[in-house]
Write a protein that holds these residues in place. Structure first.
Motif, mmCIF file in Angstrom:
data_model
loop_
_atom_site.group_PDB
_atom_site.id
_atom_site.type_symbol
_atom_site.label_atom_id
_atom_site.label_comp_id
_atom_site.label_asym_id
_atom_site.label_seq_id
_atom_site.Cartn_x
_atom_site.Cartn_y
_atom_site.Cartn_z
ATOM 1 N N GLN A 22 1.600 -11.003 -5.714
ATOM 2 C CA GLN A 22 1.107 -11.360 -4.120
ATOM 3 C C GLN A 22 1.536 -10.158 -3.053
ATOM 4 O O GLN A 22 1.053 -10.388 -2.063
ATOM 5 C CB GLN A 22 1.889 -12.686 -3.758
ATOM 6 C CG GLN A 22 1.156 -13.746 -4.408
ATOM 7 C CD GLN A 22 -0.564 -13.978 -4.392
ATOM 8 O OE1 GLN A 22 -1.163 -13.853 -3.302
ATOM 9 N NE2 GLN A 22 -1.077 -14.224 -5.631
ATOM 10 N N THR A 23 2.744 -9.662 -3.427
ATOM 11 C CA THR A 23 3.439 -8.459 -2.529
ATOM 12 C C THR A 23 3.724 -7.263 -3.099
ATOM 13 O O THR A 23 3.883 -7.421 -4.072
ATOM 14 C CB THR A 23 4.693 -9.176 -1.630
ATOM 15 O OG1 THR A 23 4.008 -10.480 -1.106
ATOM 16 C CG2 THR A 23 5.080 -8.115 -0.724
ATOM 17 N N ARG A 67 -3.696 -8.493 -2.082
ATOM 18 C CA ARG A 67 -1.962 -8.639 -2.091
ATOM 19 C C ARG A 67 -1.695 -7.810 -0.771
ATOM 20 O O ARG A 67 -2.107 -7.154 -0.417
ATOM 21 C CB ARG A 67 -1.393 -7.801 -3.170
ATOM 22 C CG ARG A 67 -1.333 -6.494 -3.463
ATOM 23 C CD ARG A 67 -0.458 -5.964 -4.548
ATOM 24 N NE ARG A 67 -0.876 -6.644 -5.786
ATOM 25 C CZ ARG A 67 -1.916 -6.315 -6.533
ATOM 26 N NH1 ARG A 67 -2.592 -5.109 -6.288
ATOM 27 N NH2 ARG A 67 -2.331 -6.723 -7.706
ATOM 28 N N THR A 68 -0.442 -8.530 -0.136
ATOM 29 C CA THR A 68 0.049 -7.856 0.755
ATOM 30 C C THR A 68 0.839 -6.653 0.578
ATOM 31 O O THR A 68 1.375 -6.589 -0.565
ATOM 32 C CB THR A 68 1.102 -8.797 1.763
ATOM 33 O OG1 THR A 68 0.300 -9.897 1.997
ATOM 34 C CG2 THR A 68 1.595 -8.046 2.874
ATOM 35 N N ARG A 70 3.524 -3.873 1.775
ATOM 36 C CA ARG A 70 4.813 -3.819 2.737
ATOM 37 C C ARG A 70 5.430 -2.410 2.626
ATOM 38 O O ARG A 70 5.294 -1.875 1.453
ATOM 39 C CB ARG A 70 5.892 -4.713 2.603
ATOM 40 C CG ARG A 70 5.422 -6.075 2.841
ATOM 41 C CD ARG A 70 6.566 -6.909 2.816
ATOM 42 N NE ARG A 70 7.444 -6.683 1.376
ATOM 43 C CZ ARG A 70 8.532 -7.537 1.140
ATOM 44 N NH1 ARG A 70 9.224 -8.501 1.883
ATOM 45 N NH2 ARG A 70 9.066 -7.169 0.068
ATOM 46 N N SER A 91 -4.609 -1.310 8.163
ATOM 47 C CA SER A 91 -4.330 -2.666 8.703
ATOM 48 C C SER A 91 -4.586 -3.662 7.511
ATOM 49 O O SER A 91 -3.873 -4.836 7.552
ATOM 50 C CB SER A 91 -5.089 -3.123 9.808
ATOM 51 O OG SER A 91 -4.854 -2.302 10.728
ATOM 52 N N GLY A 92 -5.315 -3.347 6.508
ATOM 53 C CA GLY A 92 -5.545 -4.136 5.427
ATOM 54 C C GLY A 92 -6.607 -5.316 5.881
ATOM 55 O O GLY A 92 -7.491 -5.127 6.699
ATOM 56 N N ASN A 96 -4.690 -10.183 3.429
ATOM 57 C CA ASN A 96 -3.820 -9.344 2.620
ATOM 58 C C ASN A 96 -3.340 -8.221 3.713
ATOM 59 O O ASN A 96 -4.049 -7.081 3.469
ATOM 60 C CB ASN A 96 -4.633 -8.735 1.450
ATOM 61 C CG ASN A 96 -5.073 -10.128 0.415
ATOM 62 O OD1 ASN A 96 -4.037 -10.554 -0.027
ATOM 63 N ND2 ASN A 96 -6.072 -10.321 0.387
ATOM 64 N N PRO A 97 -2.588 -8.327 4.510
ATOM 65 C CA PRO A 97 -2.258 -7.478 5.516
ATOM 66 C C PRO A 97 -1.585 -6.156 4.789
ATOM 67 O O PRO A 97 -0.811 -6.249 3.771
ATOM 68 C CB PRO A 97 -1.517 -7.617 6.598
ATOM 69 C CG PRO A 97 -0.914 -9.164 5.841
ATOM 70 C CD PRO A 97 -1.818 -9.456 4.722
ATOM 71 N N ILE A 98 -1.361 -4.942 5.633
ATOM 72 C CA ILE A 98 -0.513 -3.994 5.135
ATOM 73 C C ILE A 98 0.646 -3.949 6.524
ATOM 74 O O ILE A 98 0.390 -3.671 7.424
ATOM 75 C CB ILE A 98 -1.175 -2.548 5.302
ATOM 76 C CG1 ILE A 98 -2.089 -2.412 4.291
ATOM 77 C CG2 ILE A 98 0.019 -1.434 5.348
ATOM 78 C CD1 ILE A 98 -3.124 -1.625 3.999
ATOM 79 N N VAL A 99 1.824 -4.355 5.953
ATOM 80 C CA VAL A 99 2.911 -4.392 6.972
ATOM 81 C C VAL A 99 3.898 -3.296 6.955
ATOM 82 O O VAL A 99 4.383 -3.015 5.847
ATOM 83 C CB VAL A 99 3.622 -5.678 6.667
ATOM 84 C CG1 VAL A 99 4.676 -6.265 7.482
ATOM 85 C CG2 VAL A 99 2.532 -6.886 6.582
#
Length: 103
Positions: A22-23, A67-68, A70, A91-92, A96-99
């Motif tokens: 997930q990440t 998936r996110t 990071r 930004s995704g 499923n953002p890009i952080v």
């Protein structure tokens, strides 16, 4: 970065991203290396720009990423030659953002 080295790093980052369900994390540290690092905690990138390029390369290979991602910045000073510009592709998606975060 020459083409064989670029593909080696891209494939290493893709493998790191595929390992997490997930990440996924890409790590940047002042003592990292943009040429030989693969964005892991053990071999981080040295610059935010290289991490951004790695995220974009992965997204081009997997535009519907599930998936996110990071980007984890370790504490320290980062010298940059050009401004770091973020666009919508950085930004995704809402699910499923890009952080980008400090570590």
């Amino acid at each position: 970065m020459n083409t064989p080295t670029r593909w080696m790093v891209v494939s290493q980052v893709a493998c790191v991203l595929a390992m997490g369900a997930q990440t996924a994390d890409i790590v940047v540290a002042p003592n990292g290396n943009d040429r030989t690092g693969n964005g892991t905690a053990q071999a981080p990138f040295a610059s935010p720009g290289r991490a951004q390029a790695a995220v974009r390369e992965v997204l081009r290979g997997d535009p519907g990423h599930e998936r996110t991602i990071r980007v984890r910045m370790r504490a320290g000073m980062y010298a940059i030659d050009t401004p770091l510009r973020f666009t919508p592709e950085d930004s995704g998606t809402p699910a499923n953002p890009i952080v980008w975060e400090s570590w």
